[in-house]
Enzyme design. Structure first.
Site: not given
Length: 969
Positions: A110, A379
């Site tokens: 991701d 993230h």
């Protein structure tokens, strides 16, 4: 995509409870788990003894597999290598201590772009394969077509094949199961539907539950699944297909998931002759084992990364390099404070075994900051791509951890000084002024430093003394930010990992601080500057002459005095105007940067004030929208330093320090500071990769979105150069950076956006950030050879500025113990040569055995070590800062005798070399060696270990990790 506070209660807890229960019901079922922060919260607060027993069993059977195993799945673009290592180490320590398992595969599906530092990191951590997904859409299409989605990646030019790793890029379907099924307008494969927060529906019917598998549709379901598998098989070289089942926030009701998938897999396997495939549940490890055993020869990829990342022609994910600049800044300050706190506490435990501070409590204080710094590397954390509510959670956790560590450091100083009851150390900004103040300055680097620390004082008549009562050079001047206070700059010289104590007294006697005198110049309209008569104002120190043009009040040029090179150089603020209406075209948001056009200058008038003194000159530039504006929009404070005779001022002199005040911005504006020079750079930019290595960034032209696709993350460093001269920028937080013209470098400092994209509105991801940000950048100008030495040391000096603590003393002087005086003033407990960096010196506190057999045995017999943390094991990590062949002297391997290096902490009894995160003995770590064109023999790749007499040779770019045990523990 998101880390919600409620995630834990409503979702993450359910996933593990539900999945563990379901895995126990079928021997064929498997599951992979990544982020330890959620798993640990479940394990510590939700899991029953039975569930814990089941997790142990599932891990032994290989049906539950931890991949990556860090606290979070960290971002790769804007994080610093130290923080990536920290969060991996934190998760790995828990997994090894609790289960005796060590993750060996990655699942970096991701993060928005893939860095070349990550493969090196994962190789050093002992991984056998790396998996990524988000890379440029056009590049992915090309690699897919040519069956090049898998390769052996040599992320580091210097470490090359010694730390290479097999890398798998996911195909166009990425990490989520394709949900379209041609035989129904309902979705397929997502049988548990979509999680709802924070309360589950009473009837158990979630939104968007997929069409269940029944006798009547099972054949069509099988056809759909097989068709997708075959489509993907054409993109890979082996006949093994990784088919990801799941997506964000899935498996909160694992029962309905597995009960639909079980019959579907059985059906396909019963009819495998007809379908031409067989299917099974698998972990990432199962998949890579299958590919590895095919024994193919793979192509090699060098140190090129996959940054930036675009998902379609107008979607460049380069906005998040700057989003939530304040969070990015606090995250780095917190990381730096943690680094200082770790070595400070380690020294205290080693040198003051009888000290009065409770060690377990102290470790908890450090751990609160370890957790906060680890989790923000997510993230959707430091990237600024979270909702304001989640951003506040990160901020609160960071502030709480920082408060704890400052408190710990203050109490250690207090304890070591055995101060009388009338002294107090505290970490406030303003000291009381009617009593003597003292300032304690700790240098967390393993080198001697000479720098300035700033203290706010309430009047300008002060003098500064050191521990021995000698006068210390200092300069005081009116503060740029506040009319009621003064800034006192104290010149400090502190040896590595030591602290000094300075006393600030209201003036008595002759030894007063130098006064900085202010001259204000007239505000200038830069749109009609008089080009005819140049009025230049030079500001000089021992290294540079910086010239300002009084017609515009802008910077004009910089001369490097040693080589007498002059570079024409001017700086201005510009703004990109961006669109917020999806009906009108591409938008900018937390992730994306989509400028309407070129950046436009933001101010028509500039004010100038120069505050000059013997130690420092500060040039204050104020940028106004026009000549008559009341308030300035942005400001730049440029500082040039001079160290007096007898001080090592080399690094101090060679940096031009700039602090900016930017904002509040208007909506849908992105503010950049553009520095334009007459260097012929051919529009080539260099940026660092996570503070570990430098990447070359040639300007690329695209049909669409060229401006945004030429933005790169600058975590610590960016530079431009011509054949002889280099201009370097060093940063204390991440920014987007670009070279949009020859001789130019621009840094995006702030963004304030709003858009009406429904998805962004649902998750409150519109980035309406009305804050003022105050980032700092150091400029270094010089020859390539000089700057490449200067920036390594300076970058770390900026990252790890001294920790400053304040105290007040009333009445009699505290008597400093002999030993402290000698320690703090003269010797340094640990010093490394200038091409090495002490990456960490800490007491982790893990209770696991460093013998794998012992550790596994104690877990199997159900006796993992309980009780207090282990204070006898010290974690030491050393990093070589240079690339091979970069510098004739500093790129050489360095021989380090760990016994003599650490002699200041006591006699070393034993040293064990470990993998990056500490969980492997390097002598037993045998990673898979994948066959590549240059290395036909497939075997295990081994790291060279430590020699018997505690001497190690550290080669360029190596990061070496050790456990150290001292005598008498």
């Amino acid at each position: 995509f998101f880390l919600f506070q409620e995630s834990m209660h409503a979702y993450a807890a359910n996933v593990y409870t539900s999945v563990v229960e379901e895995l126990m019901k079928g021997k064929q079922r498997k599951f992979i788990a990544v982020e330890q922060e959620f798993f640990r919260l479940w394990w510590d607060t939700v899991a029953t003894d039975t569930q814990k027993q089941q997790v142990h069993q599932l891990l032994q059977e290989g049906r539950l597999e931890f991949v990556i195993g860090g606290q979070v799945m960290h971002d790769e673009a804007v994080t610093l290598i130290d923080d990536q290592i920290l969060q991996l180490t934190e998760g790995h320590g828990f997994l090894y201590e609790t289960f005796g398992v060590r993750p060996q595969f990655s699942w970096h599906v991701d993060p928005f772009g893939a860095s070349a530092t990550t493969p090196t990191l994962f190789a050093l951590a002992g991984f056998n394969a790396h998996l990524i997904s988000r890379i440029d859409y056009d590049l992915k299409a090309d690699m897919q077509k040519n069956k090049k989605l898998q390769f052996v990646w040599r992320g580091s030019p210097s470490l090359s094949e010694r730390q290479e790793i097999f890398t798998h890029v996911m195909d166009q379907y990425s990490y989520c199961t394709p949900s379209q099924i041609p035989f129904s307008n309902r979705s397929g494969f997502y049988w548990n539907g979509f999680a709802t927060f924070p309360d589950p529906p009473k009837d158990g019917v979630y939104p968007n539950m997929s069409l269940p598998v029944t006798d009547t549709n099972i054949h069509q379901y099988a056809q759909t699944m097989v068709a997708n598998i075959k489509e993907r098989a054409a993109w890979f070289r082996t006949s093994d297909v990784l088919w990801p089942w799941g997506c964000d926030k899935q498996f909160f009701n694992a029962s309905v998931q597995y009960s639909n998938m079980d019959p579907l897999l059985d059906y396909i396997n019963k009819h495998s002759d007809e379908f031409g495939v067989t299917v099974q549940y698998a972990t990432v490890g199962d998949y890579f084992q299958a590919v590895y055993s095919r024994n193919l020869t793979w192509e090699i990829r060098d140190s090129q990364d996959f940054i930036p990342y675009s998902t379609e022609p107008f979607q460049a994910w380069t906005g998040f390099y700057t989003s939530r600049s304040t969070l990015k800044g606090i995250a780095r300050r917190a990381s730096s404070l943690l680094y200082a706190g770790e070595s400070f506490f380690t020294q205290y435990v080693r040198k003051h075994p009888a000290g009065s501070i409770c060690k377990c409590g102290a470790l908890k204080q450090l751990q609160s900051l370890r957790w906060a710094v680890s989790e923000v590397q997510h993230h959707d954390g430091i990237t600024g791509t979270e909702s304001p509510k989640v951003k506040d959670m990160y901020m609160n956790n960071l502030m709480y951890g920082m408060f704890n560590v400052k408190k710990l450091m203050a109490s250690i100083i207090f304890d070591m000084n055995n101060a009388k009851k009338n002294g107090e150390v505290y970490s406030s900004v303003y000291g009381a002024t009617d009593v003597d103040q003292y300032v304690v300055v700790y240098n967390p680097l393993a080198w001697n430093i000479t720098t300035f620390v700033t203290v706010s004082v309430s009047h300008s008549a002060v003098s500064v003394y050191d521990e021995l009562g000698q006068s210390v050079p200092a300069q005081v001047q009116s503060s740029a930010e506040s009319s009621s206070t003064y800034d006192l700059y104290i010149l400090v010289a502190v040896s590595g990992l030591s602290y000094r104590k300075y006393k600030v007294k209201p003036l008595n006697g002759l030894q007063s601080a130098f006064i900085g005198r202010s001259v204000k110049y007239k505000r200038k309209d830069i749109t009609r500057a008089d080009q005819q008569s140049q009025q230049l104002l030079p500001v000089v120190n021992n290294c540079y002459q910086v010239v300002f043009d009084l017609n515009t009040n802008l910077m004009h040029s910089i001369t490097e005095r040693e080589t007498n090179q002059t570079v024409q150089l001017t700086q201005e603020f510009l703004e990109y105007h961006v669109n917020g209406d999806v009906m009108k075209g591409p938008i900018s948001d937390n992730y994306l940067f989509a400028p309407n056009a070129s950046a436009v200058p933001v101010s028509k008038a500039v004010g100038l004030e120069v505050v000059a003194g013997s130690l420092m000159t500060e040039i204050r530039q104020y940028f106004y929208s026009n000549v008559t504006s009341q308030d300035y929009i942005h400001a730049v404070y440029t500082r040039m330093y001079t160290a007096p005779e007898g001080y090592d001022g080399k690094f101090l002199c060679h940096r031009i320090e700039q602090e900016y005040s930017v904002g509040p911005l208007e909506l849908n504006r992105e503010a950049v500071l553009r520095t334009s020079t007459n260097l012929n750079t051919r529009q080539l930019l260099y940026t660092d990769s996570n503070g570990y290595q430098i990447q070359k960034r040639p300007f690329k032209s695209y049909v669409n979105n060229t401006v945004a696709r030429n933005y790169y993350p600058m975590v610590q460093t960016a530079y431009i150069e011509d054949d002889t001269t280099r201009l370097m920028l060093l940063a204390e937080r991440a920014h987007g950076v670009s070279s949009q013209g020859n001789g130019q470098v621009e840094v995006m400092l702030h963004r304030r956006l709003w858009n009406n994209l429904q998805w962004d509105l649902n998750y409150n991801l519109t980035l309406n950030d009305s804050s003022v940000v105050r980032p700092m950048i150091w400029l270094i100008l010089g020859t390539k050879a000089d700057t490449s030495i200067l920036y390594r040391t300076s970058g770390l000096a900026l990252e790890h500025r001294p920790v400053v603590m304040f105290g007040a003393l009333s009445g009699d002087k505290p008597k400093l113990p002999r030993q402290l005086q000698q320690n703090s003033v003269h010797s340094s407990p640990v010093t490394v040569p200038p091409n090495l960096h002490l990456q960490i010196l800490s007491i982790p506190g893990w209770r696991y055995s460093s013998s794998h057999a012992e550790q596994v045995h104690s877990i199997r017999v159900g006796k993992p070590k309980q009780g207090d943390a282990d204070f006898s094991r010290v974690l030491l990590r050393i990093r070589h800062l240079y690339e091979a062949g970069e510098d004739p002297v500093l790129s050489q391997p360095v021989v380090v005798n760990l016994k003599s290096l650490l002699t200041g902490l006591g006699p070393v009894m034993a040293v064990e070399e470990r993998s990056l995160t500490g969980t492997w003995d390097v002598n037993t770590l045998k990673r898979w060696k994948w066959k590549s064109a240059q290395y036909p023999s497939k075997g295990f790749s081994n790291i060279t270990g430590t020699s018997e007499n505690c001497t190690v040779t550290v080669h360029p770019k190596e990061i070496r990790t050790f456990f150290v045990y001292f005598q008498g523990q």
